[in-house]
Enzyme design. Sequence first.
Site, PDB file in Angstrom:
ATOM      1  N   ASP A 189       7.065  -3.563 -13.554  1.00 56.63           N
ATOM      2  CA  ASP A 189       6.308  -3.172 -12.367  1.00 56.63           C
ATOM      3  C   ASP A 189       4.878  -3.573 -12.708  1.00 56.63           C
ATOM      4  O   ASP A 189       4.233  -2.928 -13.549  1.00 56.63           O
ATOM      5  CB  ASP A 189       6.405  -1.661 -12.137  1.00 56.63           C
ATOM      6  CG  ASP A 189       5.645  -1.235 -10.893  1.00 56.63           C
ATOM      7  OD1 ASP A 189       4.659  -1.914 -10.525  1.00 56.63           O
ATOM      8  OD2 ASP A 189       6.022  -0.225 -10.284  1.00 56.63           O
ATOM      9  N   HIS A 190       4.393  -4.650 -12.085  1.00 63.93           N
ATOM     10  CA  HIS A 190       3.130  -5.204 -12.574  1.00 63.93           C
ATOM     11  C   HIS A 190       1.964  -4.238 -12.406  1.00 63.93           C
ATOM     12  O   HIS A 190       0.935  -4.388 -13.044  1.00 63.93           O
ATOM     13  CB  HIS A 190       2.829  -6.566 -11.935  1.00 63.93           C
ATOM     14  CG  HIS A 190       2.545  -6.499 -10.472  1.00 63.93           C
ATOM     15  ND1 HIS A 190       3.523  -6.576  -9.525  1.00 63.93           N
ATOM     16  CD2 HIS A 190       1.393  -6.333  -9.799  1.00 63.93           C
ATOM     17  CE1 HIS A 190       2.977  -6.470  -8.330  1.00 63.93           C
ATOM     18  NE2 HIS A 190       1.686  -6.320  -8.468  1.00 63.93           N
ATOM     19  N   HIS A 252       5.622   1.137  -7.169  1.00 62.45           N
ATOM     20  CA  HIS A 252       4.223   1.222  -7.616  1.00 62.45           C
ATOM     21  C   HIS A 252       3.628   2.623  -7.417  1.00 62.45           C
ATOM     22  O   HIS A 252       3.004   3.176  -8.308  1.00 62.45           O
ATOM     23  CB  HIS A 252       3.352   0.234  -6.839  1.00 62.45           C
ATOM     24  CG  HIS A 252       3.882  -1.163  -6.816  1.00 62.45           C
ATOM     25  ND1 HIS A 252       4.369  -1.783  -7.935  1.00 62.45           N
ATOM     26  CD2 HIS A 252       3.988  -2.062  -5.813  1.00 62.45           C
ATOM     27  CE1 HIS A 252       4.758  -3.016  -7.613  1.00 62.45           C
ATOM     28  NE2 HIS A 252       4.532  -3.202  -6.334  1.00 62.45           N
TER      29      HIS A 252
END
Length: 515
Positions: A189-190, A252
Amino acid sequence: MPRKSTPSVLIVIFGASGDLAKRKLLPALFHLWNEDSLPKSLRILAYARTQFSDAAYRDEALKSLIEHAGDMHEGDVDQEACRRFVKQIEYQTGAYDDPAAFDALAENIATIDKAHNEAGNHLFYLATPPNVFMPITENLANAGLASSSSGGWTRLIIEKPFGHDLASAHALNQHLHKNFAEDQVFRIDHYLGKETVQNIFVLRFGNGIFEPIWNRNYVDHVQITVAETLGIGERGGYYDRSGALRDMVQNHMMQVMALTAMEPPVGMDAKSIRDQKVNLLRSVQRIAPADVERFAVRGQYSGGGVDGREVTAYLKTPEVEPDSTTETFVAWRVGIDNWRWQGVPFYLRTGKALASKLTEVNIVFRKPPLMLVDNGDSPMQMPNNVLSLRIQPDEGITLTFDAKKPGPLVEAERVQMDFSYLKAFGAQRGEAYERLILDALLGDSTLFIRHDEVEVAWDRVTALLDGWEKQEKEAKTRGDTLRLPQYRPGTWGPAAADELLKRDGRYWRNNGVKR
Ligand code: NDP
């Protein structure tokens, strides 16, 4: 100076012809390699269905690097270094569901290992749409690639979405666990690679002053906003099957909430930190389908002009169903049932085509028990101190409080104490993909999502989705078509989102103050 060094490795990128590979992964790998964080012997095997020769793909890769690698670091890219880097890349054309292509892949890998990668370490990066995650991992295992025959390690990086709802997320996890151990799987999950998201952790657990007040005795509520100004552009086909809740909240935003609200871990290792995140997510109240309207608001942007550009209404976007009920905006009043947060709502909101682009967490503290000075506010806007953690843009932290206005009267005025990343540390490199790829190569899974985190987040999100499905079915039974509230592009979403907070005597804030 090398930051950290990794052992020799072969990185196989599936979906190498795609946007993510070209715009993010290759530039990240280039920078890591160019600054000696990756060994000079690094080999990359790019894999996709599109036909390329090695030379043609290297040309593509070079173009992408020249176009994107500079943006990442806000400077000119060293084109000579890019040319040297792309020589490390080979390309294999193949389908994702073709066992013979994976046998050929295994042979290719064996040849590369022999020449350049004695350690036999393999990182498989699945930069493809999720419909091929299962065939790829199945075929890797069948071709004997789930573990390394030369005794090195084998790891998988998987991009979101990890499922479409709880059932599909569970099925994906079970499938992965058939052939790979959990510690081989790195779900990326960047957001977790962003410096400012990691700073939530340091702020809370690296300072003495915040943790004592980080609870229901001092915090009134918390707001988490991820706002985008752009609409969905040409991604109608993808977006209409997803929506804001699945696209942003399940991953996110629930991750940012978990970092903000979790209990202190017993250690800094991956297990301790992820255990606490799971505990927090398990404490999130599950909304009964009948109650969804009380806790969540959804909407779609209509058409209109913003800042001189014309935004096409969501429902008129190509590949979006004209009667679609997919939300481009969602606000959710999250309750957390644990000792720290009982009675403290976490309001999450995210949307497309909103008034500004920002990601932030506002910790809104309780009001003073009695207001002795006049600050000109109505009782509803009595001052709360607010700690704002800005994740983007202008990364930093602001404390909003009241101070005496100079002059003979005792009057208060809202002021801010501001910490700016840029001013304190200068321009930051901090590209999330670099950090995360390096961590995966080093075997550190702290910033990756564990299988149980994924499932518990989906469990709570699926409950909301079930409630919305119920509303649609009921409308159909009445012979109606459900229409979502529309909001004008360039605003802060549907009026119902403001109502959600107003009912609780609160209002949305940007950087600590009423917008
Ligand atoms: P793309 O749509 O560009 O797909 C990547 C490659 O996968 C394509 O070049 C294509 O390669 C192959 N592909 C596309 N559609 C299909 C299909 N239906 N069946 C089989 N193969 C297909 O995706 P992105 O590169 O944008 O994203 C890859 C993954 O990363 C996705 O899971 C996405 O959600 C995720 N992601 C992407 C981000 C981004 O910035 N792009 C950001 C965060 C996550 P070929 O036809 O040559 O095989």
